[in-house]
Structures are given as structure tokens and as C-alpha cells.
Design an enzyme around this catalytic site. Structure first.
Site: not given
Lengths: 258, 285
Positions: B29, B269
Site C-alpha cells: 500500500g 458475460c
């Protein structure tokens, strides 16, 4: 008694070039006590405040602070994270111009809640309730909690700044001309409020002012400064009613009598 | 391809980026500065991501590039072709087959695994940039882990809108230490970053910063105890494949208010349709 002081300074010296801002300044502050630093502009009052709070380094001398656990720490030798943590929790700083301290684009509630969130509060409802409680303490209507500070008057801004500073229950507050730039009736109300809050929460304060009336009303003790030198120090009434040093006599006699 | 070094960048540059990447992985981070190079595409198109990809790409890798979840948008197509030509690596649109996935604005719906690296394109690596404009000050805030200001922003959102209004680039705490901008992925994708088995690398080309999340690292979206972090998605099923769990794009189909909600992840999809699912607007395979 001296081993119980909250904040002590010994032998502070600071010169800006050839201009003396602090010359061998000693200061002591006991818990719950209000110490006023008075003097004309340029006498080193604000410099003293900055050095005592660790925001500015002196060229020589030390400042000790006794924390809640009774440990004594040298403010200027403290690591930066500890000093910043102290400024967020145990200490507070009230500026002359509230806009320097407040976030003008953040609501009143967010401003008051910031120190709580910085300390790790993570409950929105609690933070908001505490913010509202503090707005009421400083006589701002609770329904202004979601308003931006720019819709507030000068006196309200100063009170908002005080709420934002006191929300974490600091033990020591530094105030730099807290009533400067306000009109007289607003000043009186603000002084009354500060006096009440300081007494109720037992807050110790170092108060910088050029206004002897402010010192008279708020302070237990007074330090008079001239060109970086503390020329007289003592109980407020003693110093103001029976000034010993010629400069103090001049200051006291130059106050306009209404 | 002749005339270019493997994967376009020269070896010294790749080593410099790899050094930054190692540091970034070691401090999850934390933003590591690096000498970002001019790339043959404009800022905002993924110059940071493309440099990170070039530095970690090997000849045996299989690359997938997505933009807003789709493999067939301009940005994704050109970056994929760029590496196919300059590195000669295999490319794919299948999430499961890729070893490196460069992404803009999405994390694939399919769970990533340990042998994968996901590279994010980052426009603004500093999560505090809108609250505190000084880089010196934000660096100090990261150094001392002073992140109260970010919660002031969330407090203001709840006060004004009743909920946190950030829907993308929602700030996260990485490994309980650093506040991090997850790049403009929807908040819907934030939970996927937590304990992800794949290595996550972030490259900001214009801002010259690299940061990373190693595999299986704790990533928590900021919130309040009484206003917990919630993901949102359009309350519809995908018009093509009928999926009800994927992140949807809203497509305007005509000027009479016609709308079509479809999966933003095109691979998800297609995979869904290949096994026989059909949405309300779809055609059976």
C-alpha cells in the site's frame, strides 16, 4: 510545589537575527491554571507560545511537559509522532483567526468531530452526538451542526474553533489572542464562555493577549514581556493593581478608562 | 519484432521498475516513486500500467487487457496489440487463461488465482489528494498513519447524502497500515481485493508512483461502525446473459428511453452465455 507543574520552561532564548524574541525566559504552568502572557506587539508573546507548544524551536533552553501518567518529557526532544499525537489529544491550540484552524469547506459537525476521528472514533452517531453536545457547550444552536462555517459570524467561528479544540478534553490549551478582532460585546460573551469552560473542565491554559482586561478576567497569573524579556510575573491582581516594573506601570496606566 | 527490445522498454528501465515493484510489495500500500518513461500512448491511457506490465512480462506469459471490464474497447485492444507486437506474447480474453491481466477500472468477476498478476492503471495514486493538496503533508500523514482526515470526508458524505457517496476509487486500508487509492474501480470490486490470491500491482505513469498488494493481504474499505461499507450494483439482471451477481453497465439503446443493462466484464458475460444462460434481450447460443 514545583514538581507538580504541568509545563515548565527554563532559560529559553531565541533571536531573529539581531532582534531578541526570547531572552532567558522561565515559565511554569500548574494544572488547571490560566497563565496570561501580556505585552506590546513584537514583545515575543506569540513566539513564546510557539516555543512552549513545540511548534518552534528555541536556540537554547528546555520545555518539559508532564503527561497524564506523570512522566516528564522534553517537548523539543520528543519524536515528531509523539508531539503530533499530543497536539491532537492532550493539547489544544486556539488561533486568533479561527479560519486558520477550521476547515471552511467542512460542516460544523465535521470540524468538531475531526479530532475524535483522528483519535480513532469510528461511530458516526457517537461523533455527531458529541459534536452537537459541544456546539451547545459553546452556545451554538444544535441545528447549525450541518452548516458550513462560512455561514457563521466571527464570534460563532471563534466559538466553533473552541468546541473543535476542547472536544477531546485537552489538559492544556494554548490561546493566541482568542478575542482579537471581535467587537466588544462579542468579546465579553466569549470571555465569559472561555472562563466557564476552563473552570468546568479544569483546563490549564497559556493565553497570549495584549488586552489587560482579558488577562484580568481569565488569568490566575500574568507574565509581562518586553522585547523578549519577562519583566514581571505574579498573581494577576497583584501585578495589575500594584505593578512594580516601570514597563508594567506604563502598560497598566495606558489602559483607557471608559 | 526487430528494432525493439523485448516488451518495448530497455533492460535498465525494466530493472528500475522491478526495484520499485519489489519495494512496493515489501511495504503493501505504500507509494514508491519511480522514473516513469514516456510511452507511445497518452497520459490517462495507461502509461503507468503498461510500464509495470512491460517490467513483469516474460516470453511465456499470456496477457489479457481490459478497460472498464471489456476486452474489446480501444484502450484494451491497442495495449494488447502493443505487447503482442513488441514482446510476441500470447494474448487472451479469457480471465482464467491469463497470467498477467492489465486493467483499467475493473477487477474481473472471475476469482483470480495464485499464478496471476493483475496490473492496475492508476490516474491518481494519492487517496488524500482531494483533501490535502500538499504532497509533503500527505507524505507525512502516511508516515505517521494520520488518516482522520479521510474519515472527515466520509462523515461529510453521510451528513449530506445519508450515505458515503463515493462509488469508485473508494479508499482502503492495506494490511492495517497504509491508506490506499484502489484506482477508479467501482466500490463493488473493493471486496475482491481483500485476501486476493493474485499479486496486485498499481502503476501511475503521470504521477510517477508504483504501489502493490501482495497475495493474501488484508484490504479493508473505510467505513463507520454504524454506517458499514456496502457495495451497490444496478438492480437488474444482465440483458444478454441474465447474470444477477455481476457489475452492470447501462447502455442507452435509443432516444425514447430505451436502456440495456449488460455485464461490464465481457469475458464473464460470454462464459455465462456459453454454458447456456440467456438474458431477456439475448439470443440463445
Amino acid at each position: 510545589m514545583s514538581d507538580e507543574t504541568l509545563l515548565s520552561a527554563r532559560g529559553l532564548n531565541l533571536h531573529f537575527g539581531t532582534i531578541p524574541a526570547l531572552v532567558n525566559v522561565d515559565a511554569d504552568l500548574w494544572p488547571g491554571e490560566v497563565l496570561a502572557v501580556v505585552g506590546e506587539s513584537g514583545s515575543g508573546k506569540t513566539t513564546l507560545l510557539n516555543v512552549l507548544s513545540g511548534r518552534m524551536a528555541a536556540q537554547s533552553g528546555v520545555v518539559w511537559y508532564r503527561d497524564t501518567a506523570g512522566r516528564i518529557a522534553d517537548v523539543h526532544a520528543m519524536p515528531q509522532p509523539s508531539l503530533r499525537a499530543l497536539h491532537r489529544s492532550d493539547w489544544g491550540f486556539v488561533q486568533q483567526n479561527p479560519r486558520d484552524n477550521l476547515r471552511m469547506g467542512v460542516t460544523a459537525g465535521g470540524n468538531v468531530g475531526e479530532r475524535l476521528m483522528a483519535q480513532g472514533s469510528r461511530h458516526y452517531g457517537d461523533i455527531r452526538a458529541e459534536a452537537i453536545r459541544w456546539l451547545e457547550q459553546v452556545e451554538i444552536d444544535a441545528d447549525r451542526v450541518d452548516d458550513l462555517p462560512r455561514t457563521f459570524s466571527g464570534g460563532m467561528l471563534q466559538r466553533l474553533q473552541i468546541a473543535r479544540t476542547l472536544v477531546t478534553h485537552p489538559r492544556l490549551v494554548f490561546m493566541d489572542e482568542p478575542t482579537g478582532g471581535l467587537d466588544v460585546s462579542v468579546q465579553a460573551r466569549l470571555l465569559d464562555l472561555i472562563r466557564g469552560l476552563v473552570a468546568r473542565f479544569g483546563i490549564a491554559a497559556v493565553l497570549v493577549t495584549h488586552d489587560l482586561a482579558v488577562a484580568r478576567l481569565l488569568a490566575h497569573r500574568v507574565m509581562v514581556m518586553q522585547r523578549g524579556v519577562v519583566v514581571e510575573t505574579g498573581l494577576t491582581d497583584q501585578v495589575l493593581d500594584d505593578p512594580q516594573h516601570p514597563y508594567t506601570q506604563l502598560l497598566v496606566s495606558s489602559v483607557l478608562q471608559a | 519484432m526487430t528494432g525493439y527490445n523485448f516488451a518495448y522498454l530497455d533492460e535498465q528501465t525494466k530493472r528500475m521498475i522491478r526495484r520499485a515493484l519489489l519495494k512496493a510489495v515489501a511495504i503493501p500500500g505504500h507509494q514508491v516513486p519511480f522514473g516513469s518513461r514516456e510511452m507511445p500512448l497518452p497520459y490517462g491511457w495507461g502509461t503507468g500500467g503498461i510500464q509495470v506490465t512491460a517490467a513483469v512480462l516474460g516470453p511465456n506469459d499470456t496477457l489479457k487487457v481490459i478497460d472498464q471490464g471489456a476486452d474489446d474497447t480501444t484502450n484494451a485492444v491497442s495495449i494488447r496489440r502493443f505487447f503482442a507486437r513488441t514482446a510476441g506474447v500470447a494474448t487472451t480474453t479469457r480471465t482464467a487463461e491469463a497470467t498477467i491481466i492489465q486493467t483499467r477500472h475493473r477487477i474481473p468477476e472471475q476469482k483470480l488465482h495464485e499464478n496471476q498478476i493483475i496490473v492496475y492503471q492508476v490516474p491518481q495514486p494519492e487517496p488524500l489528494s482531494r483533501l490535502e493538496s500538499s504532497r509533503i503533508e500527505t507524505t507525512r500523514m502516511h508516515g505517521l498513519a494520520e488518516y482522520g482526515l479521510m474519515h472527515v470526508k466520509l462523515y461529510e458524505d453521510i451528513t449530506r447524502f445519508g450515505h458515503v457517496s463515493l462509488s469508485y476509487d473508494y479508499p482502503v486500508m492495506v494490511n492495517d497500515r497504509y491508506l490506499m487509492a484502489p484506482s477508479p474501480i467501482p466500490a463493488f470490486d473493493n471486496p475482491k481485493m481483500d485476501m486476493m490470491p493474485a499479486l496486485q500491482l498499481f502503476g501511475a505513469g503521470r504521477e510517477k508512483r508504483i504501489y502493490a498488494i501482495p497475495p493474501y493481504t488484508k484490504v479493508v474499505s473505510l467505513d463507520f461502525d454504524d454506517h458499514p461499507f456496502r457495495t451497490t450494483r444496478a438492480p437488474h439482471a444482465c440483458g444478454l446473459c441474465g447474470a444477477t451477481d455481476s457489475y452492470l453497465d447501462e447502455v442507452v439503446t435509443d432516444d425514447r428511453g430505451g436502456r440495456l443493462f449488460v455485464c461490464s466484464d465481457t469475458d464473464h458475460c460470454e462464459t455465462h452465455r456459453d454454458v447456456g444462460h440467456v438474458g431477456s434481450e439475448g439470443v440463445a447460443a
